[in-house]
Design an enzyme around this catalytic site. Sequence first.
Site, PDB file in Angstrom:
ATOM      1  N   ASN A   1     -10.581  -2.807  -6.048  1.00  0.00           N
ATOM      2  CA  ASN A   1      -9.781  -1.910  -6.913  1.00  0.00           C
ATOM      3  C   ASN A   1     -10.421  -1.673  -8.288  1.00  0.00           C
ATOM      4  OD1 ASN A   1      -6.503  -3.034  -5.723  1.00  0.00           O
ATOM      5  ND2 ASN A   1      -7.793  -1.360  -5.005  1.00  0.00           N
TER       6      ASN A   1
ATOM      7  N   ASP B   1       0.835  -1.203   0.000  1.00  0.00           N
ATOM      8  CA  ASP B   1       0.000   0.000   0.000  1.00  0.00           C
ATOM      9  C   ASP B   1       0.873   1.257   0.000  1.00  0.00           C
ATOM     10  OD1 ASP B   1      -2.297   1.499   0.054  1.00  0.00           O
ATOM     11  OD2 ASP B   1      -2.619   1.284   2.209  1.00  0.00           O
TER      12      ASP B   1
HETATM   13  C1  FPP Z   1      -1.971   0.263  -3.292  1.00  0.00           C
HETATM   14  O1  FPP Z   1      -1.502   1.576  -3.307  1.00  0.00           O
HETATM   15  C2  FPP Z   1      -1.449  -0.492  -4.389  1.00  0.00           C
HETATM   16  C3  FPP Z   1      -2.211  -1.070  -5.361  1.00  0.00           C
HETATM   17  C4  FPP Z   1      -3.666  -0.994  -5.388  1.00  0.00           C
HETATM   18  C5  FPP Z   1      -1.612  -1.787  -6.473  1.00  0.00           C
HETATM   19  C6  FPP Z   1      -0.353  -2.526  -6.170  1.00  0.00           C
HETATM   20  C7  FPP Z   1       0.447  -2.545  -7.408  1.00  0.00           C
HETATM   21  C8  FPP Z   1       1.796  -2.502  -7.480  1.00  0.00           C
HETATM   22  C9  FPP Z   1       2.642  -2.550  -6.268  1.00  0.00           C
HETATM   23  C10 FPP Z   1       2.530  -2.377  -8.751  1.00  0.00           C
HETATM   24  C11 FPP Z   1       2.246  -3.428  -9.758  1.00  0.00           C
HETATM   25  C12 FPP Z   1       2.249  -4.809  -9.232  1.00  0.00           C
HETATM   26  C13 FPP Z   1       2.968  -5.816  -9.761  1.00  0.00           C
HETATM   27  C14 FPP Z   1       2.839  -7.175  -9.196  1.00  0.00           C
HETATM   28  C15 FPP Z   1       3.882  -5.622 -10.874  1.00  0.00           C
HETATM   29  P1  FPP Z   1      -2.554   2.755  -3.424  1.00  0.00           P
HETATM   30  O2  FPP Z   1      -2.704   3.103  -4.848  1.00  0.00           O
HETATM   31  O3  FPP Z   1      -3.835   2.375  -2.745  1.00  0.00           O
HETATM   32  O4  FPP Z   1      -1.827   3.877  -2.622  1.00  0.00           O
HETATM   33  P2  FPP Z   1      -2.496   5.016  -1.725  1.00  0.00           P
HETATM   34  O5  FPP Z   1      -3.244   4.313  -0.618  1.00  0.00           O
HETATM   35  O6  FPP Z   1      -1.329   5.790  -1.229  1.00  0.00           O
HETATM   36  O7  FPP Z   1      -3.392   5.807  -2.629  1.00  0.00           O
END
Ligand code: FPP
Length: 259
Positions: A86, A38
């Site tokens: 998501n 996250d």
């Molecule tokens: C949460 O951060 C992250 C995600 C919803 C996606 C996770 C994806 C990756 C780490 C990159 C791609 C994955 C792979 C396996 C190549 P957020 O967007 O909710 O962050 P925030 O809470 O700060 O808005």
Amino acid sequence: MIHIKKKRKKFLNSNTDSSLQTDLDTANLPSHVAIIMDGNGRWAKRRLLNRIQGHEKGAEAVRTIVECCREMGISILTLYAFSTENWQRPKIEVAALMTLLAKFLESEQKNMLDNNIRLNAIGQIERLPEHVRRVLHETMTLTKNNNGMLLNLALSYGGRAEIVRMVRDVAIKAKEGGIDPDSITYDVVSDHLYTKGMPDPDLLIRTSGEMRISNFLLCQIAYTEIFVTDTLWPDFNREEFLRILQHYQHRERRFGRTG
Ligand code: FPP
């Protein structure tokens, strides 16, 4: 086996933090590590970048931690890469995440083969766009005989949806006479989860400081040790991962029993 042990030792010695080098007990590492990655959005916002750039940087952290787990000899790494919730994000962000995922898989195929890593996916794979499903299946097929480490990507995954799917499958079997309702145990339940045949996570890490589980592996984390770090996922690195392993080794796992 001996070869991997040697490599592991070299890796630990190459770390600059001397306490990490001396304290980490390679015989007491978690077999299965799960991570809620996250903080990509906040990482980007702090740098006046867009959220997609945060995810791109997050993909680099994925590479680092996969490599580190493999070197440490951790058997299973489960990463929460995209949740059922998501899908409700803006279309442009969902599309970018899907493209990033497909690119990641394409670029990591050789690495996975070279490092004996098997790829698996858990979640509603059928909901993913065709181009992602194609490269996902291709990578899973290419790596299916690898046994050095299992990399589990949770994609369109939700713990509640997993439970609903399990209940439905068990109910259908019971209705058709394949399962006697009186003989349903947790083993039967476990056999109908996406993680069938895998040990439960020993360690769950969540980055970015939020104190919640966010619908991740609801059945499987009953006795998992949980670590939450304030570090945003794109900044999560080997050193912090090793420090968390060190903390894990000081936890007393009682599984509901006395010490
Ligand atoms: C949460 O951060 C992250 C995600 C919803 C996606 C996770 C994806 C990756 C780490 C990159 C791609 C994955 C792979 C396996 C190549 P957020 O967007 O909710 O962050 P925030 O809470 O700060 O808005």
